[in-house]
Design a protein around this motif. Structure first.
Motif, PDB file in Angstrom:
ATOM      1  N   GLU A 133       8.058   5.182 -12.271  1.00 29.97           N
ATOM      2  CA  GLU A 133       9.080   5.980 -11.405  1.00 29.97           C
ATOM      3  C   GLU A 133      10.497   5.897 -11.718  1.00 29.97           C
ATOM      4  O   GLU A 133      11.027   4.722 -11.735  1.00 29.97           O
ATOM      5  N   ARG A 134      11.229   6.830 -12.315  1.00 27.32           N
ATOM      6  CA  ARG A 134      12.417   6.824 -12.832  1.00 27.32           C
ATOM      7  C   ARG A 134      13.385   7.143 -11.600  1.00 27.32           C
ATOM      8  O   ARG A 134      14.718   6.619 -11.583  1.00 27.32           O
ATOM      9  N   GLU A 135      13.091   8.118 -10.870  1.00 27.82           N
ATOM     10  CA  GLU A 135      13.934   8.552  -9.582  1.00 27.82           C
ATOM     11  C   GLU A 135      13.073   8.474  -8.435  1.00 27.82           C
ATOM     12  O   GLU A 135      11.917   8.679  -8.562  1.00 27.82           O
ATOM     13  N   ALA A 136      13.779   7.968  -7.174  1.00 27.58           N
ATOM     14  CA  ALA A 136      13.381   7.735  -6.187  1.00 27.58           C
ATOM     15  C   ALA A 136      12.748   9.103  -5.325  1.00 27.58           C
ATOM     16  O   ALA A 136      11.644   8.992  -4.720  1.00 27.58           O
ATOM     17  N   GLU A 137      13.137   9.984  -5.493  1.00 20.06           N
ATOM     18  CA  GLU A 137      12.830  11.441  -5.141  1.00 20.06           C
ATOM     19  C   GLU A 137      11.551  12.158  -5.880  1.00 20.06           C
ATOM     20  O   GLU A 137      10.868  12.692  -5.336  1.00 20.06           O
ATOM     21  N   VAL A 138      11.658  11.906  -7.241  1.00 18.60           N
ATOM     22  CA  VAL A 138      10.605  12.401  -8.004  1.00 18.60           C
ATOM     23  C   VAL A 138       9.316  11.441  -8.385  1.00 18.60           C
ATOM     24  O   VAL A 138       9.714  10.456  -8.893  1.00 18.60           O
ATOM     25  N   LYS A 139       8.332  11.915  -7.640  1.00 14.50           N
ATOM     26  CA  LYS A 139       7.232  10.697  -7.726  1.00 14.50           C
ATOM     27  C   LYS A 139       6.317  10.884  -8.992  1.00 14.50           C
ATOM     28  O   LYS A 139       6.066  12.357  -9.390  1.00 14.50           O
TER      29      LYS A 139
ATOM     30  N   SER B  72       0.844  -1.208  -0.115  1.00 10.34           N
ATOM     31  CA  SER B  72      -0.024   0.017  -0.320  1.00 10.34           C
ATOM     32  C   SER B  72       1.022   1.338  -0.118  1.00 10.34           C
ATOM     33  O   SER B  72       1.966   1.432   0.796  1.00 10.34           O
ATOM     34  N   ASN B  73       0.561   2.169  -0.870  1.00  9.00           N
ATOM     35  CA  ASN B  73       1.189   3.507  -0.844  1.00  9.00           C
ATOM     36  C   ASN B  73       0.250   4.605  -1.306  1.00  9.00           C
ATOM     37  O   ASN B  73      -0.960   4.450  -1.226  1.00  9.00           O
ATOM     38  N   ALA B  74       0.787   5.619  -1.703  1.00  4.83           N
ATOM     39  CA  ALA B  74      -0.152   6.745  -2.086  1.00  4.83           C
ATOM     40  C   ALA B  74      -1.194   6.454  -3.388  1.00  4.83           C
ATOM     41  O   ALA B  74      -1.955   6.781  -3.513  1.00  4.83           O
ATOM     42  N   TYR B  75      -0.345   5.845  -4.484  1.00  7.88           N
ATOM     43  CA  TYR B  75      -1.141   5.371  -5.358  1.00  7.88           C
ATOM     44  C   TYR B  75      -2.243   4.539  -5.354  1.00  7.88           C
ATOM     45  O   TYR B  75      -3.477   4.554  -6.022  1.00  7.88           O
ATOM     46  N   THR B  76      -1.865   3.449  -4.581  1.00  7.53           N
ATOM     47  CA  THR B  76      -2.991   2.455  -4.174  1.00  7.53           C
ATOM     48  C   THR B  76      -4.214   3.139  -3.401  1.00  7.53           C
ATOM     49  O   THR B  76      -5.367   2.862  -3.761  1.00  7.53           O
ATOM     50  N   LEU B  77      -3.866   3.947  -2.727  1.00 12.15           N
ATOM     51  CA  LEU B  77      -4.632   4.791  -1.853  1.00 12.15           C
ATOM     52  C   LEU B  77      -5.785   5.802  -2.709  1.00 12.15           C
ATOM     53  O   LEU B  77      -6.749   5.757  -2.829  1.00 12.15           O
ATOM     54  N   ALA B  78      -4.790   6.514  -3.694  1.00 12.92           N
ATOM     55  CA  ALA B  78      -5.507   7.186  -4.707  1.00 12.92           C
ATOM     56  C   ALA B  78      -6.379   6.427  -5.633  1.00 12.92           C
ATOM     57  O   ALA B  78      -7.621   6.799  -6.035  1.00 12.92           O
TER      58      ALA B  78
END
Length: 332
Positions: free
Chosen positions: A194-200, A156-162
């Motif tokens: 997701e290419r970079e860990a910091e940029v979502k 679970s993360n922000a995208y699954t919650l969205a």
């Protein structure tokens, strides 16, 4: 988890109001409440208007500003949720640190269940008024499309919650039957890799209207045209639901589930497959087609050695016309 407060009705009117909010076998469509902070940009005001138009008739909109900070203190949101019987809230706020922010709040039992903060990208945002053409009518049930591997993440993360919130927000009333002519609105959500860990990656929301045209065949030609709004969301803060509260919210009442049928299964495509058990068949009683060519010949003997029929031709006695006389011997 604190137990829910038990309210005793004081009169018949309050008793009817509490009975209307009690749990049911089939819940009512979830209503959404739209609010705004004391400082809100004109872009967010237009976005709220468009989301309100997509959610109608299950939508309530407040125009007065409210000094609320959802992630710090959500008591005011819980009060509005109970007062207006709305289990979904969309809160718009704008600040220098978090510009053009939309906070999606989902409630259960008058308490906040989970929250998600999404920032609107100003450069790519387009409202419904900026698109020309015919608009969809109020109350049209939309079709939802999710593209991207981020939606199906096992953790679970922000995208699954969205994804869960978008489905819960746009689902509307449950329908047992659906007219094909009512399939006019398609809402698609796309997330890149997701290419970079910091940029979502951004969440791209697009709304399309389905148009059917004549194709000269039985199946019509289907085309899509964008009607808005066009929104790119930037993922921000989020608060997941507690495990015990989510388990309680996902509980289903008894009697809704369909009784399983014995020896009936449904495959991945959706086709229903059944298994039939037959008894032992007696092939001696099997009715076959009687053909004249399959009969036993007259010049063949059976298993007992008895001749079925025998033709004896006498060449001594001839007819006047050149024929022969046939004599048959008696069967043994």
């Amino acid at each position: 988890m604190l137990p829910l407060q038990q309210i005793k009705p004081k009169n018949a009117r309050s008793k009817r109001a509490l009975a209307a909010r009690e749990p049911r076998q089939t819940e009512n469509p979830k209503a959404a409440l739209f609010l705004r902070y004391t400082s809100t940009s004109s872009l967010l005001t237009s976005i709220l208007t468009d989301l309100y138009a997509l959610k109608r008739p299950y939508a309530i909109r407040f125009t007065k500003p409210n000094p609320i900070h959802p992630f710090e203190d959500a008591s005011s949101l819980e009060f509005f949720s109970q007062k207006n019987d709305a289990s979904f809230l969309v809160f718009a706020s704008h600040s220098k640190k978090r510009p053009h922010s939309l906070t999606w709040v989902r409630c259960f039992g008058g308490r906040v269940l989970d929250m998600l903060e999404l920032g609107v990208v100003q450069d790519t945002a387009r409202t419904i008024a900026q698109f020309k053409g015919v608009k969809v009518k109020m109350g049209v049930k939309p079709m939802l499309s999710f593209s991207g591997t981020a939606w199906d993440n096992p953790s679970s993360n922000a995208y699954t919650l969205a994804k869960s919130m978008f489905i819960d927000f746009f689902r509307g009333a449950e329908a047992t039957e659906l007219d094909v002519e009512g399939l006019q609105l398609l809402i698609s959500f796309f997330v890149g890799e997701e290419r970079e860990a910091e940029v979502k990656p951004l969440i791209q929301m697009r709304c399309w209207r389905l148009v059917t045209k004549r194709s000269g065949q039985r199946v019509p030609k289907v085309e899509v045209e964008e009607i808005g709004p066009r929104i790119d969301f930037r993922v921000g803060r989020f608060k997941e639901a507690e495990e015990g509260v989510m388990k309680e919210a996902m509980k289903k009442g008894k009697g809704n589930e369909a009784k399983p049928k014995k020896n009936v299964e449904t495959d991945l495509v959706g086709d229903k497959m059944g298994r039939i058990h037959l008894g032992r068949q007696d092939l001696r009683e099997l009715q076959t087609r009687k053909m004249k060519g399959l009969k036993r010949g007259r010049d063949l003997e059976d298993d007992d050695g008895i001749v079925d029929a025998e033709d004896i031709i006498s060449e001594d006695e001839k007819n006047d016309d050149g024929g022969v006389e046939v004599k048959r011997t008696k069967l043994a």
